[in-house]
Write a protein that holds these residues in place. Sequence first.
Motif, PDB file in Angstrom:
ATOM      1  N   UNK A 115     -15.792  17.193  42.420  1.00 22.00           N
ATOM      2  CA  UNK A 115     -16.811  18.228  42.613  1.00 22.00           C
ATOM      3  C   UNK A 115     -18.174  17.616  42.926  1.00 22.00           C
ATOM      4  N   UNK A 116     -18.189  16.671  43.846  1.00 16.25           N
ATOM      5  CA  UNK A 116     -19.413  15.946  44.176  1.00 16.25           C
ATOM      6  C   UNK A 116     -20.535  16.898  44.587  1.00 16.25           C
ATOM      7  N   UNK A 117     -20.205  17.948  45.341  1.00 16.06           N
ATOM      8  CA  UNK A 117     -21.231  18.858  45.850  1.00 16.06           C
ATOM      9  C   UNK A 117     -21.545  20.001  44.885  1.00 16.06           C
ATOM     10  N   UNK A 118     -20.752  20.145  43.825  1.00 18.52           N
ATOM     11  CA  UNK A 118     -21.100  21.047  42.732  1.00 18.52           C
ATOM     12  C   UNK A 118     -20.908  22.537  42.956  1.00 18.52           C
ATOM     13  N   UNK A 119     -19.955  22.936  43.793  1.00 23.44           N
ATOM     14  CA  UNK A 119     -19.805  24.361  44.114  1.00 23.44           C
ATOM     15  C   UNK A 119     -18.781  25.097  43.252  1.00 23.44           C
ATOM     16  N   UNK A 120     -18.040  24.410  42.411  1.00 24.23           N
ATOM     17  CA  UNK A 120     -16.982  25.081  41.641  1.00 24.23           C
ATOM     18  C   UNK A 120     -17.554  26.191  40.762  1.00 24.23           C
ATOM     19  N   UNK A 152     -13.700  22.349  45.906  1.00 20.42           N
ATOM     20  CA  UNK A 152     -13.876  23.158  44.694  1.00 20.42           C
ATOM     21  C   UNK A 152     -12.904  24.338  44.623  1.00 20.42           C
ATOM     22  N   UNK A 153     -12.572  24.927  45.756  1.00 23.77           N
ATOM     23  CA  UNK A 153     -11.610  26.027  45.765  1.00 23.77           C
ATOM     24  C   UNK A 153     -10.238  25.541  45.322  1.00 23.77           C
ATOM     25  N   UNK A 154      -9.855  24.386  45.796  1.00 24.49           N
ATOM     26  CA  UNK A 154      -8.564  23.813  45.375  1.00 24.49           C
ATOM     27  C   UNK A 154      -8.581  23.517  43.879  1.00 24.49           C
ATOM     28  N   UNK A 155      -9.740  23.083  43.365  1.00 25.41           N
ATOM     29  CA  UNK A 155      -9.849  22.801  41.925  1.00 25.41           C
ATOM     30  C   UNK A 155      -9.676  24.066  41.094  1.00 25.41           C
ATOM     31  N   UNK A 156     -10.042  25.213  41.665  1.00 24.93           N
ATOM     32  CA  UNK A 156      -9.877  26.492  40.961  1.00 24.93           C
ATOM     33  C   UNK A 156      -8.455  27.041  41.095  1.00 24.93           C
ATOM     34  N   UNK A 157      -7.616  26.376  41.877  1.00 17.65           N
ATOM     35  CA  UNK A 157      -6.237  26.825  42.036  1.00 17.65           C
ATOM     36  C   UNK A 157      -6.027  27.733  43.233  1.00 17.65           C
ATOM     37  N   UNK A 158      -6.956  27.711  44.182  1.00 16.54           N
ATOM     38  CA  UNK A 158      -6.834  28.543  45.378  1.00 16.54           C
ATOM     39  C   UNK A 158      -6.122  27.764  46.489  1.00 16.54           C
ATOM     40  N   UNK A 159      -5.414  28.498  47.352  1.00 16.77           N
ATOM     41  CA  UNK A 159      -4.898  27.925  48.595  1.00 16.77           C
ATOM     42  C   UNK A 159      -5.964  28.123  49.667  1.00 16.77           C
ATOM     43  N   UNK A 232     -14.716  46.482  53.664  1.00 21.28           N
ATOM     44  CA  UNK A 232     -13.535  45.757  53.191  1.00 21.28           C
ATOM     45  C   UNK A 232     -13.121  46.133  51.766  1.00 21.28           C
ATOM     46  N   UNK A 233     -14.008  46.802  51.028  1.00 24.85           N
ATOM     47  CA  UNK A 233     -13.819  47.039  49.593  1.00 24.85           C
ATOM     48  C   UNK A 233     -13.677  45.700  48.870  1.00 24.85           C
ATOM     49  N   UNK A 234     -14.705  44.853  49.026  1.00 27.76           N
ATOM     50  CA  UNK A 234     -14.679  43.532  48.405  1.00 27.76           C
ATOM     51  C   UNK A 234     -15.987  43.246  47.666  1.00 27.76           C
ATOM     52  N   UNK A 235     -16.011  42.124  46.959  1.00 27.80           N
ATOM     53  CA  UNK A 235     -17.221  41.603  46.321  1.00 27.80           C
ATOM     54  C   UNK A 235     -17.783  40.519  47.230  1.00 27.80           C
ATOM     55  N   UNK A 236     -19.040  40.639  47.626  1.00 23.87           N
ATOM     56  CA  UNK A 236     -19.675  39.598  48.456  1.00 23.87           C
ATOM     57  C   UNK A 236     -20.880  39.048  47.714  1.00 23.87           C
ATOM     58  N   UNK A 237     -20.853  37.750  47.427  1.00 28.13           N
ATOM     59  CA  UNK A 237     -21.963  37.108  46.742  1.00 28.13           C
ATOM     60  C   UNK A 237     -22.358  35.852  47.510  1.00 28.13           C
ATOM     61  N   UNK A 238     -23.590  35.422  47.297  1.00 26.72           N
ATOM     62  CA  UNK A 238     -24.104  34.291  48.073  1.00 26.72           C
ATOM     63  C   UNK A 238     -24.407  33.085  47.193  1.00 26.72           C
ATOM     64  N   UNK A 239     -24.398  31.920  47.829  1.00 22.97           N
ATOM     65  CA  UNK A 239     -24.814  30.684  47.190  1.00 22.97           C
ATOM     66  C   UNK A 239     -25.946  30.082  47.987  1.00 22.97           C
ATOM     67  N   UNK A 240     -26.639  29.144  47.363  1.00 23.85           N
ATOM     68  CA  UNK A 240     -27.762  28.483  48.033  1.00 23.85           C
ATOM     69  C   UNK A 240     -27.680  26.995  47.783  1.00 23.85           C
ATOM     70  N   UNK A 241     -27.785  26.224  48.860  1.00 27.32           N
ATOM     71  CA  UNK A 241     -27.768  24.777  48.743  1.00 27.32           C
ATOM     72  C   UNK A 241     -28.116  24.158  50.076  1.00 27.32           C
ATOM     73  N   UNK A 242     -28.024  22.847  50.141  1.00 28.36           N
ATOM     74  CA  UNK A 242     -28.269  22.137  51.395  1.00 28.36           C
ATOM     75  C   UNK A 242     -27.179  21.091  51.596  1.00 28.36           C
ATOM     76  N   UNK A 243     -27.054  20.628  52.833  1.00 28.43           N
ATOM     77  CA  UNK A 243     -26.076  19.585  53.131  1.00 28.43           C
ATOM     78  C   UNK A 243     -26.467  18.259  52.486  1.00 28.43           C
ATOM     79  N   UNK A 244     -27.726  18.111  52.106  1.00 33.18           N
ATOM     80  CA  UNK A 244     -28.190  16.870  51.484  1.00 33.18           C
ATOM     81  C   UNK A 244     -27.755  16.777  50.029  1.00 33.18           C
ATOM     82  N   UNK A 245     -27.876  17.873  49.287  1.00 33.25           N
ATOM     83  CA  UNK A 245     -27.685  17.811  47.839  1.00 33.25           C
ATOM     84  C   UNK A 245     -26.542  18.680  47.328  1.00 33.25           C
ATOM     85  N   UNK A 246     -25.999  19.591  48.151  1.00 34.36           N
ATOM     86  CA  UNK A 246     -24.948  20.475  47.680  1.00 34.36           C
ATOM     87  C   UNK A 246     -25.507  21.721  47.024  1.00 34.36           C
TER      88      UNK A 246
END
Length: 421
Positions: A115-120, A152-159, A232-246
């Motif tokens: 999880x180097x970039x810290x998104x999990x 990080x998605x794979x770490x959560x058990x996602x395909x 879509x009847x979904x949940x949409x949420x956002x994240x914030x980061x940069x390619x430099x630091x994750x």
Amino acid sequence: MTRKDRTEGIFSRREVLDSTERQKYYQIQLKELLTYAYRYSEDVKKRFDRAQFSVEKFRDLIDLKHVPILKKKELIFLQSMGPRLGGLLTKDLGDLRRIFLSPGPIFDPEDRGDDYWGWTESFYATGFRSGDVVQNTFNYHLAPAGLMFEEPLRALGCAVIPAGPGNTATQLDIMRKLRVTGYIGTPSYLMHLAQKAEEKGMNLRKDLFLEVAFVTGERFSEKLRSTIEKKFDLIMRQGYGTADVGCIGYECFHKTGLHIAGRAYVEICHPDTGIPLKDGETGEIVVTVFNKTYPLIRLATGDLSYIDRSPCPCGRTSPRLGAIVGRVDTTARIKGMFVYPHQVEQVLSGFEEIKRWQIEVTNPGGVDEMTLIIESAQFKREEELQLLFREKIKIRPVVKVVPPGTLPPQIRAIEDKRSWD
């Protein structure tokens, strides 16, 4: 999976530290980082010595203000100054796992840790859970986003489906046939997929199966979020980061702002002086991620926001960033990519018939659109220009040719006319 399964739970103990614990946590992490970086990063040592900043005298969080701010644009120059990306790294390039390249150009090193970039943390807060089938529409080439988000998605058990950007018809076909439940990408591209699906006569709720979407790379309006969620009847949420630091921050289900990730310490500073501002005051986001391999201490992102420490119903106690309200400089983030005026100049330098230029950014229907306005008496190489622009800046612009003298004498290189209402 029920909506409740996706909206409850905490991923990390760091997300619920009380104020005393969090203060102590920040102090320990920063002290360790400053000490390590000063010892092993040639660039950090030079910065600290020039500023007469002594790591031994670091006692409290406020002491960090004595470290000079590092502007993102400086990385372009600094990385060319010698081995280890100009001394910014604390280890040799061969000891890394990957090295990416972002617009600028700026190299983005990735170390070998999990999880180097810290998104999990962020993806869990968004609502991704084990068993999800996730379509990742970010680029898997030189830019880091594709792989940055996949692991990080794979770490959560996602395909994960490494779809990358573009090929809309194929993207929709994959979503339908594989019953994709999760989306990763920009909000404008998700809206584009919705529009194209509806043009094909698809019912987004019945023919597709999306339940959760994580978006980043662009500002977007609450109106656009609401539209996409309803379609879509979904949940949409956002994240914030940069390619430099994750990862720097992320939304929870309650949409009360961007919870600052436990891997980072964030200050809001005056854009001109670098002086930290009080909670609630708008200034530039300055981030220090606890990354000993690539210690970009007090990196100024160029984005404007403010800190909110009021309680959040989700139970997370981390401070939050409010809305990203704009940029400090003339750089623009378009379709998830940073566009720098000097890059545009480099592309256009091979076209002598272009006298002056300006980029105009709009977002009709919530989808980013970039128009390159060029002054030229006769211009016949539009396709060549678009291809070169796409190759160098990763975005294909709409080219609008106007007669010489059409643009006003004083213009901004990038005119951002997007609306966020």
